[in-house]
Design a protein around this motif. Sequence first.
Motif, PDB file in Angstrom:
ATOM      1  N   LYS A 267     -14.077  48.691   5.425  1.00 33.44           N
ATOM      2  CA  LYS A 267     -14.347  47.901   4.229  1.00 33.44           C
ATOM      3  C   LYS A 267     -15.283  46.746   4.550  1.00 33.44           C
ATOM      4  CE  LYS A 267      -9.783  46.026   5.021  1.00 33.44           C
ATOM      5  NZ  LYS A 267      -9.124  46.919   5.932  1.00 33.44           N
ATOM      6  N   GLY A 268     -16.067  46.375   3.556  1.00 34.42           N
ATOM      7  CA  GLY A 268     -17.065  45.322   3.750  1.00 34.42           C
ATOM      8  C   GLY A 268     -16.464  43.958   3.473  1.00 34.42           C
ATOM      9  N   VAL A 269     -16.089  43.271   4.534  1.00 30.21           N
ATOM     10  CA  VAL A 269     -15.514  41.930   4.386  1.00 30.21           C
ATOM     11  C   VAL A 269     -16.638  40.957   4.006  1.00 30.21           C
ATOM     12  CG1 VAL A 269     -14.488  40.025   5.710  1.00 30.21           C
ATOM     13  CG2 VAL A 269     -13.621  42.360   5.982  1.00 30.21           C
ATOM     14  N   VAL A 270     -16.389  40.169   2.955  1.00 26.94           N
ATOM     15  CA  VAL A 270     -17.429  39.272   2.444  1.00 26.94           C
ATOM     16  C   VAL A 270     -17.110  37.817   2.796  1.00 26.94           C
ATOM     17  CG1 VAL A 270     -18.450  38.304   0.342  1.00 26.94           C
ATOM     18  CG2 VAL A 270     -18.076  40.782   0.536  1.00 26.94           C
ATOM     19  N   HIS A 271     -18.089  37.148   3.382  1.00 26.33           N
ATOM     20  CA  HIS A 271     -17.991  35.706   3.610  1.00 26.33           C
ATOM     21  C   HIS A 271     -19.071  34.986   2.816  1.00 26.33           C
ATOM     22  CE1 HIS A 271     -14.830  35.575   6.594  1.00 26.33           C
ATOM     23  NE2 HIS A 271     -15.342  36.684   7.125  1.00 26.33           N
ATOM     24  N   THR A 272     -18.741  33.773   2.395  1.00 24.20           N
ATOM     25  CA  THR A 272     -19.694  33.003   1.588  1.00 24.20           C
ATOM     26  C   THR A 272     -20.230  31.823   2.396  1.00 24.20           C
ATOM     27  OG1 THR A 272     -17.839  31.767   0.646  1.00 24.20           O
ATOM     28  CG2 THR A 272     -18.638  33.695  -0.589  1.00 24.20           C
ATOM     29  N   VAL A 273     -21.263  31.187   1.854  1.00 23.02           N
ATOM     30  CA  VAL A 273     -22.068  30.255   2.641  1.00 23.02           C
ATOM     31  C   VAL A 273     -21.326  28.986   3.087  1.00 23.02           C
ATOM     32  CG1 VAL A 273     -24.163  28.837   2.611  1.00 23.02           C
ATOM     33  CG2 VAL A 273     -24.163  31.068   1.474  1.00 23.02           C
ATOM     34  N   GLY A 274     -20.780  28.247   2.128  1.00 23.26           N
ATOM     35  CA  GLY A 274     -20.320  26.891   2.431  1.00 23.26           C
ATOM     36  C   GLY A 274     -19.087  26.843   3.318  1.00 23.26           C
ATOM     37  N   GLY A 275     -18.034  27.514   2.896  1.00 28.70           N
ATOM     38  CA  GLY A 275     -16.779  27.465   3.629  1.00 28.70           C
ATOM     39  C   GLY A 275     -16.923  28.042   5.024  1.00 28.70           C
ATOM     40  N   TYR A 276     -17.638  29.142   5.136  1.00 25.38           N
ATOM     41  CA  TYR A 276     -17.835  29.786   6.438  1.00 25.38           C
ATOM     42  C   TYR A 276     -18.564  28.835   7.397  1.00 25.38           C
ATOM     43  CZ  TYR A 276     -19.491  33.057   9.978  1.00 25.38           C
ATOM     44  OH  TYR A 276     -19.767  33.671  11.173  1.00 25.38           O
ATOM     45  N   MET A 277     -19.590  28.169   6.866  1.00 30.07           N
ATOM     46  CA  MET A 277     -20.348  27.236   7.708  1.00 30.07           C
ATOM     47  C   MET A 277     -19.451  26.116   8.227  1.00 30.07           C
ATOM     48  SD  MET A 277     -23.452  24.730   6.565  1.00 30.07           S
ATOM     49  CE  MET A 277     -22.422  23.725   5.500  1.00 30.07           C
ATOM     50  N   VAL A 278     -18.714  25.497   7.321  1.00 27.61           N
ATOM     51  CA  VAL A 278     -17.866  24.375   7.706  1.00 27.61           C
ATOM     52  C   VAL A 278     -16.808  24.840   8.717  1.00 27.61           C
ATOM     53  CG1 VAL A 278     -16.116  22.747   6.839  1.00 27.61           C
ATOM     54  CG2 VAL A 278     -18.253  23.093   5.565  1.00 27.61           C
ATOM     55  N   TYR A 279     -16.232  26.005   8.448  1.00 32.22           N
ATOM     56  CA  TYR A 279     -15.127  26.443   9.298  1.00 32.22           C
ATOM     57  C   TYR A 279     -15.579  26.883  10.697  1.00 32.22           C
ATOM     58  CZ  TYR A 279     -10.560  27.701  10.702  1.00 32.22           C
ATOM     59  OH  TYR A 279      -9.372  27.712  11.394  1.00 32.22           O
ATOM     60  N   THR A 280     -16.701  27.607  10.766  1.00 30.33           N
ATOM     61  CA  THR A 280     -17.143  28.045  12.103  1.00 30.33           C
ATOM     62  C   THR A 280     -17.575  26.841  12.933  1.00 30.33           C
ATOM     63  OG1 THR A 280     -19.330  28.569  11.198  1.00 30.33           O
ATOM     64  CG2 THR A 280     -17.822  30.407  11.511  1.00 30.33           C
ATOM     65  N   ASN A 281     -18.200  25.873  12.279  1.00 29.16           N
ATOM     66  CA  ASN A 281     -18.617  24.682  13.005  1.00 29.16           C
ATOM     67  C   ASN A 281     -17.394  23.903  13.495  1.00 29.16           C
ATOM     68  OD1 ASN A 281     -19.052  21.578  12.829  1.00 29.16           O
ATOM     69  ND2 ASN A 281     -21.106  22.403  13.225  1.00 29.16           N
ATOM     70  N   TYR A 282     -16.449  23.674  12.584  1.00 30.07           N
ATOM     71  CA  TYR A 282     -15.253  22.891  12.929  1.00 30.07           C
ATOM     72  C   TYR A 282     -14.476  23.540  14.077  1.00 30.07           C
ATOM     73  CZ  TYR A 282     -10.821  20.419  12.446  1.00 30.07           C
ATOM     74  OH  TYR A 282      -9.691  19.679  12.701  1.00 30.07           O
ATOM     75  N   SER A 283     -14.286  24.853  13.983  1.00 35.01           N
ATOM     76  CA  SER A 283     -13.500  25.524  15.011  1.00 35.01           C
ATOM     77  C   SER A 283     -14.264  25.567  16.333  1.00 35.01           C
ATOM     78  CB  SER A 283     -13.107  26.933  14.555  1.00 35.01           C
ATOM     79  OG  SER A 283     -14.225  27.646  14.092  1.00 35.01           O
ATOM     80  N   PHE A 284     -15.586  25.744  16.270  1.00 39.70           N
ATOM     81  CA  PHE A 284     -16.392  25.764  17.499  1.00 39.70           C
ATOM     82  C   PHE A 284     -16.298  24.425  18.226  1.00 39.70           C
ATOM     83  CE2 PHE A 284     -20.486  24.676  19.510  1.00 39.70           C
ATOM     84  CZ  PHE A 284     -20.470  25.606  20.533  1.00 39.70           C
ATOM     85  N   VAL A 285     -16.563  23.369  17.486  1.00 42.68           N
ATOM     86  CA  VAL A 285     -16.606  22.034  18.083  1.00 42.68           C
ATOM     87  C   VAL A 285     -15.244  21.642  18.655  1.00 42.68           C
ATOM     88  CG1 VAL A 285     -16.752  19.594  17.417  1.00 42.68           C
ATOM     89  CG2 VAL A 285     -18.558  21.189  16.722  1.00 42.68           C
ATOM     90  N   ASN A 286     -14.183  22.064  17.984  1.00 41.07           N
ATOM     91  CA  ASN A 286     -12.854  21.647  18.428  1.00 41.07           C
ATOM     92  C   ASN A 286     -12.243  22.544  19.486  1.00 41.07           C
ATOM     93  OD1 ASN A 286     -11.984  19.111  17.198  1.00 41.07           O
ATOM     94  ND2 ASN A 286     -12.654  20.168  15.345  1.00 41.07           N
ATOM     95  N   VAL A 287     -12.166  23.814  19.225  1.00 38.32           N
ATOM     96  CA  VAL A 287     -11.467  24.698  20.161  1.00 38.32           C
ATOM     97  C   VAL A 287     -12.106  24.636  21.548  1.00 38.32           C
ATOM     98  CG1 VAL A 287     -10.935  27.101  20.699  1.00 38.32           C
ATOM     99  CG2 VAL A 287     -10.599  26.231  18.374  1.00 38.32           C
ATOM    100  N   PHE A 288     -13.450  24.701  21.575  1.00 42.73           N
ATOM    101  CA  PHE A 288     -14.133  24.718  22.873  1.00 42.73           C
ATOM    102  C   PHE A 288     -14.467  23.311  23.368  1.00 42.73           C
ATOM    103  CE2 PHE A 288     -15.176  28.699  20.658  1.00 42.73           C
ATOM    104  CZ  PHE A 288     -14.614  29.589  21.561  1.00 42.73           C
ATOM    105  N   GLN A 289     -14.157  22.306  22.561  1.00 41.76           N
ATOM    106  CA  GLN A 289     -14.488  20.918  22.901  1.00 41.76           C
ATOM    107  C   GLN A 289     -15.949  20.809  23.319  1.00 41.76           C
ATOM    108  OE1 GLN A 289     -12.382  17.826  22.927  1.00 41.76           O
ATOM    109  NE2 GLN A 289     -11.711  19.183  21.264  1.00 41.76           N
ATOM    110  N   TYR A 290     -16.802  21.312  22.454  1.00 42.24           N
ATOM    111  CA  TYR A 290     -18.236  21.307  22.721  1.00 42.24           C
ATOM    112  C   TYR A 290     -18.751  19.887  22.958  1.00 42.24           C
ATOM    113  CZ  TYR A 290     -23.192  21.247  21.890  1.00 42.24           C
ATOM    114  OH  TYR A 290     -24.524  21.005  22.032  1.00 42.24           O
TER     115      TYR A 290
END
Length: 637
Positions: A262-285
Amino acid sequence: MSFPYQLKTTADYKAAYEKSVQDPEGFWSEIASHFTWRKKWDTVLNWDFKKPTIEWFKGGKLNITENCIDRHLEKLGNKPAIIWEPNDPGEHHRVITYRDLHHKVVQFANVLRNNGVKKGDRVCIYMGMVPELAIAVLAAARIGAIHSVIFGGFSAQSIADRLQDAKAEFIVTCDGAYRGNKEIPLKSVIDDALVQCPFVKRVIVLTRTRTPISMIKGRDLWWEDEIRLVETQGSPDCPAEEMDAEDMLFILYTSGSTGKPKGVVHTVGGYMVYTNYSFVNVFQYQPGDVHFCTADIGWITGHSYIVYGPLSAGATSLMFEGVPTWPDAGRFWEIVDKYKVNILYTAPTAIRSLMGFGLEPLKNRDLSSLRVLGTVGEPINEEAWAWYDENIGKKKCPIVDTWWQTETGGILISNIAGVTPAKPTFATLPLPGVQPILVDENGKEVEGNGVSGNLCIKFPWPGMLRTTYGDHERARQNYFATYENLYFTGDGCLRDEDGNYRITGRVDDVLNVSGHRIGTAEVENAINMHTGVVESAVVGYPHDIKGQGIYAYVIFQGHQGDDELTRKDIMSTVSRIIGPIAKPDKIQFVSGLPKTRSGKIMRRILRKIAEGETSNLGDTSTLLDPGVVDEIKNGKL
Ligand code: WTA
């Protein structure tokens, strides 16, 4: 860039978590305010899991590429955005600065526009791990087209299914791809797929392997020619399309327990905020870090943690074309040493396979630049965790065991490197904004600690899927109908005495083979297409390296002869229909399958036999023909 929302202490984590539950809208809007919006959102969140409706930052206008590229140009223009390590260590690597990336994305965005691609059109991308893959993804996003990347290991038939489902009229591909000592003829696979897809208008082909390929006039174009054309047109810019936060960004196909992917759909705003937030925090970039995620951009991990998460944070993302074991098993360590990698994010399968080569490949490799290690995609066993910790991290690097899914967009449960404690084989605690809940089969909450159940999430987070492309009802059925008002992950999970989560694996008919999701029904359908096959049943079994292997029980009435050859034939069919990643590891020919009187296959029994646990098969009295079990048990592979 600075990240005021980066959590630095356990107290920070606790406070952020608390706030995210008490006031989710306030919590996420504060984080979102650190991005570039052309217009602020009207509402932070609208949601109803029954329908489902999930909208974050609705009415907000932005373009994700302005956040991943343009906003960094002033201060980070000369900083490497992408470092590319080719398959062949003898070939020169490439460094693409943020300014270069801007130039290349703008150019290719203009190529897409020249070819008639408009906002909302679906662009299918089927390429190897070359920088142009990331460029094509970002160029599509820049003009508001919806990208759908297909992993290079999928077959022509799988591609045709996806093209038809997404009604994609535009394709970007390569002549071929290098992976280890193999050359994959991508364009030729596309040509086979297109026999079934006459609606495709354009195929843009990047030169990589320069293997002979067919190029059809009026449909197929060379990437390089199109870039030259754009250069002569002299338009150095490509204004980014203004998108609503809830406009679609991409479709990514993934396997479920029934039917086709199935084609999982992601949208622009929430995906951007969430991938950035999780990247910066989990990996302590930390600014200046080199981040090496070993995934392929054909999977969600590559989307979120090679492209969008790191680039939105202005990080340097290392992209590797090849495989960990070629030309030898020291390849990852050579790369870490060569580029002074700080964050390494890989899969348990890769770790287990490299463990098998011992410590020799690590000799003379300086891994001291590493600060954070991560794993994803499947449960990590203690032995692999300890090996990673001792030999790669030298016991100095926190390991983040990150649990998430294609549908979740980004990491949901993980320790935060060096900030919250790790516990081997546990993903540990939910990120701020994530509210996990365990339920029993009846959907009743399993409360307290030291318990297990099915893992659900009870409140939306910005990175979650919005729908399945072209079939909203399917999304509702799959994720929101099993338990009322909950998102169901499909995973089983236990919560220890301290509230740490450990993912125990899928509870549905989805296999996880080397971290790749494969539906048993999909494999069965492919096997059943083989001439002579009457019926089949596919289950997973524990596999030392891949985590799970694919075990197929097949009723075959074709021409008798060499069983071994028939097995190979069936595998070829599966490769043709799905792709080599779905090939069964074991095929057992049987004369019948254990079925209940209502005709349902009892997979529990087949799973036990595949695991070699034949002594305790449980109650078989409800079977139509219990005798079939003995035959299967005593049968040979
Ligand atoms: C599994 C990959 C244990 C899980 C990002 C999930 C994990 C599926 C972990 C999603 C982990 C992923 N520990 N299991 N750290 N991470 N999984 O969609 O079963 O390819 O449902 O997304 O992988 O796979 P997908």
